[in-house]
Design a protein around this motif. Structure first.
Motif, PDB file in Angstrom:
ATOM      1  N   VAL A 132     -25.383  15.146   4.823  1.00 38.13           N
ATOM      2  CA  VAL A 132     -26.339  16.230   4.571  1.00 38.13           C
ATOM      3  C   VAL A 132     -26.255  16.681   3.116  1.00 38.13           C
ATOM      4  O   VAL A 132     -27.279  16.905   2.457  1.00 38.13           O
ATOM      5  N   LEU A 133     -25.036  16.814   2.595  1.00 39.88           N
ATOM      6  CA  LEU A 133     -24.865  17.234   1.205  1.00 39.88           C
ATOM      7  C   LEU A 133     -25.416  16.196   0.238  1.00 39.88           C
ATOM      8  O   LEU A 133     -26.071  16.529  -0.759  1.00 39.88           O
ATOM      9  N   VAL A 134     -25.151  14.923   0.514  1.00 39.18           N
ATOM     10  CA  VAL A 134     -25.671  13.844  -0.335  1.00 39.18           C
ATOM     11  C   VAL A 134     -27.194  13.852  -0.329  1.00 39.18           C
ATOM     12  O   VAL A 134     -27.841  13.710  -1.370  1.00 39.18           O
ATOM     13  N   ALA A 135     -27.791  14.040   0.855  1.00 39.85           N
ATOM     14  CA  ALA A 135     -29.244  14.091   0.952  1.00 39.85           C
ATOM     15  C   ALA A 135     -29.805  15.286   0.180  1.00 39.85           C
ATOM     16  O   ALA A 135     -30.846  15.183  -0.470  1.00 39.85           O
ATOM     17  N   ALA A 136     -29.093  16.412   0.241  1.00 41.53           N
ATOM     18  CA  ALA A 136     -29.564  17.611  -0.445  1.00 41.53           C
ATOM     19  C   ALA A 136     -29.525  17.445  -1.960  1.00 41.53           C
ATOM     20  O   ALA A 136     -30.425  17.897  -2.682  1.00 41.53           O
ATOM     21  N   VAL A 137     -28.481  16.784  -2.461  1.00 42.17           N
ATOM     22  CA  VAL A 137     -28.306  16.645  -3.909  1.00 42.17           C
ATOM     23  C   VAL A 137     -29.190  15.540  -4.481  1.00 42.17           C
ATOM     24  O   VAL A 137     -29.836  15.719  -5.524  1.00 42.17           O
ATOM     25  N   TRP A 138     -29.242  14.399  -3.815  1.00 39.29           N
ATOM     26  CA  TRP A 138     -29.938  13.240  -4.378  1.00 39.29           C
ATOM     27  C   TRP A 138     -31.225  12.866  -3.657  1.00 39.29           C
ATOM     28  O   TRP A 138     -31.916  11.938  -4.080  1.00 39.29           O
ATOM     29  N   GLY A 139     -31.570  13.561  -2.586  1.00 36.97           N
ATOM     30  CA  GLY A 139     -32.750  13.178  -1.816  1.00 36.97           C
ATOM     31  C   GLY A 139     -34.028  13.149  -2.632  1.00 36.97           C
ATOM     32  O   GLY A 139     -34.839  12.218  -2.527  1.00 36.97           O
ATOM     33  N   GLY A 140     -34.227  14.152  -3.484  1.00 41.76           N
ATOM     34  CA  GLY A 140     -35.435  14.196  -4.303  1.00 41.76           C
ATOM     35  C   GLY A 140     -35.522  13.026  -5.263  1.00 41.76           C
ATOM     36  O   GLY A 140     -36.584  12.403  -5.416  1.00 41.76           O
ATOM     37  N   SER A 141     -34.404  12.700  -5.903  1.00 40.12           N
ATOM     38  CA  SER A 141     -34.382  11.569  -6.837  1.00 40.12           C
ATOM     39  C   SER A 141     -34.626  10.251  -6.118  1.00 40.12           C
ATOM     40  O   SER A 141     -35.303   9.359  -6.647  1.00 40.12           O
ATOM     41  N   ILE A 142     -34.078  10.144  -4.908  1.00 40.79           N
ATOM     42  CA  ILE A 142     -34.259   8.919  -4.128  1.00 40.79           C
ATOM     43  C   ILE A 142     -35.729   8.749  -3.765  1.00 40.79           C
ATOM     44  O   ILE A 142     -36.306   7.654  -3.918  1.00 40.79           O
ATOM     45  N   LEU A 143     -36.360   9.802  -3.301  1.00 39.93           N
ATOM     46  CA  LEU A 143     -37.775   9.715  -2.949  1.00 39.93           C
ATOM     47  C   LEU A 143     -38.623   9.360  -4.169  1.00 39.93           C
ATOM     48  O   LEU A 143     -39.549   8.545  -4.080  1.00 39.93           O
ATOM     49  N   TYR A 146     -26.343   4.590   3.242  1.00 37.96           N
ATOM     50  CA  TYR A 146     -25.133   4.424   4.042  1.00 37.96           C
ATOM     51  C   TYR A 146     -24.455   5.768   4.310  1.00 37.96           C
ATOM     52  O   TYR A 146     -24.084   6.075   5.451  1.00 37.96           O
ATOM     53  N   LEU A 147     -24.298   6.586   3.275  1.00 39.66           N
ATOM     54  CA  LEU A 147     -23.611   7.862   3.426  1.00 39.66           C
ATOM     55  C   LEU A 147     -24.401   8.843   4.288  1.00 39.66           C
ATOM     56  O   LEU A 147     -23.823   9.596   5.079  1.00 39.66           O
ATOM     57  N   VAL A 148     -25.711   8.854   4.139  1.00 37.58           N
ATOM     58  CA  VAL A 148     -26.537   9.776   4.911  1.00 37.58           C
ATOM     59  C   VAL A 148     -26.496   9.443   6.396  1.00 37.58           C
ATOM     60  O   VAL A 148     -26.478  10.341   7.249  1.00 37.58           O
ATOM     61  N   VAL A 149     -26.420   8.155   6.715  1.00 33.18           N
ATOM     62  CA  VAL A 149     -26.539   7.721   8.108  1.00 33.18           C
ATOM     63  C   VAL A 149     -25.200   7.527   8.810  1.00 33.18           C
ATOM     64  O   VAL A 149     -25.079   7.794  10.017  1.00 33.18           O
ATOM     65  N   SER A 150     -24.164   7.082   8.087  1.00 31.33           N
ATOM     66  CA  SER A 150     -22.933   6.633   8.754  1.00 31.33           C
ATOM     67  C   SER A 150     -22.251   7.730   9.565  1.00 31.33           C
ATOM     68  O   SER A 150     -21.692   7.461  10.639  1.00 31.33           O
ATOM     69  N   GLY A 151     -22.260   8.972   9.079  1.00 34.77           N
ATOM     70  CA  GLY A 151     -21.629  10.049   9.839  1.00 34.77           C
ATOM     71  C   GLY A 151     -22.271  10.263  11.191  1.00 34.77           C
ATOM     72  O   GLY A 151     -21.592  10.507  12.194  1.00 34.77           O
ATOM     73  N   PHE A 152     -23.608  10.151  11.230  1.00 34.36           N
ATOM     74  CA  PHE A 152     -24.325  10.291  12.501  1.00 34.36           C
ATOM     75  C   PHE A 152     -24.045   9.101  13.414  1.00 34.36           C
ATOM     76  O   PHE A 152     -23.857   9.264  14.625  1.00 34.36           O
ATOM     77  N   VAL A 153     -24.034   7.903  12.834  1.00 31.77           N
ATOM     78  CA  VAL A 153     -23.799   6.691  13.617  1.00 31.77           C
ATOM     79  C   VAL A 153     -22.420   6.726  14.263  1.00 31.77           C
ATOM     80  O   VAL A 153     -22.246   6.356  15.432  1.00 31.77           O
TER      81      VAL A 153
END
Length: 201
Positions: free
Chosen positions: A149-160, A131-138
């Motif tokens: 972008v910051l959320v993806a940078a911090v947690w993206g690896g763990s999410i994958l 939700y956080l990664v997408v909502s700003g763009f939407v």
């Protein structure tokens, strides 16, 4: 008497979001303390796939964990991601959480392996991440894009890593469905350009 809602400052919104998430995480810990004291009696409220009576456990399963290490692993990401999402308004945040929890629980019930028992806040965490990664763009909000972008940078690896189906004892199905539900929530519950900012409860 005016029918308009009072305006809330950013500080008010931040305080309300912080209190909500602190209380939410505290509730998870309290439930785990009760579960341990009761000999793990609450574990039966996890989701066992494709048994009709287990549909009633979709909501409680999102608040229960299998041990203190499990709830500890979920506490920080839930606290931070929930806080960031709740800054947009408490009612909207609760609607996002409800959509994620219900969709994730139904998905786990439908596609998880037979005879498994799934519980924990990780499906919601993956949903809030999406939700956080997408909502700003939407919503075309520059600050929201930056947060995403910051959320993806911090947690993206763990999410994958959490989506890998090779991990034993991890519900990658719940993680994947939660992530998809969070992205869906960003579209379904997006704020329209003319829509005023929701006051915080």
């Amino acid at each position: 008497m005016s029918g308009t809602c009072p305006q809330w400052s950013r500080g008010d919104r931040a305080m309300a979001a912080a209190k909500l998430m602190a209380g939410w995480v505290a509730l998870l810990w309290l439930l785990e303390v009760i579960d341990v004291a009761a000999g793990h009696a609450l574990d039966e409220y996890g989701i066992v796939p494709r048994i009709p009576s287990e549909l009633a456990d979709i909501l409680p399963a999102a608040f229960l964990h299998f041990g203190f290490a499990h709830v500890a692993a979920n506490s920080v990401p839930l606290l931070v991601l929930g806080f960031l999402a709740a800054l947009g308004g408490i009612r909207r945040f609760l609607a996002v959480c409800a959509l994620i929890v219900v969709a994730d629980g139904l998905g786990v019930w439908l596609i998880s392996p037979a005879h498994t028992n799934t519980a924990g806040a990780s499906g919601l965490i993956f949903g809030l991440f999406g939700y956080l990664v997408v909502s700003g763009f939407v919503e075309r909000r520059p600050l929201g894009v930056l947060v995403g972008v910051l959320v993806a940078a911090v947690w993206g690896g763990s999410i994958l890593a959490g989506l890998a189906p090779t991990q034993s004892g991890i519900s990658w199905q719940g993680h994947l469905i939660g992530l998809a539900a969070g992205v869906t929530a960003a579209f379904l519950l997006r704020r329209r350009p003319a829509e005023p900012r929701e006051p915080v409860l």
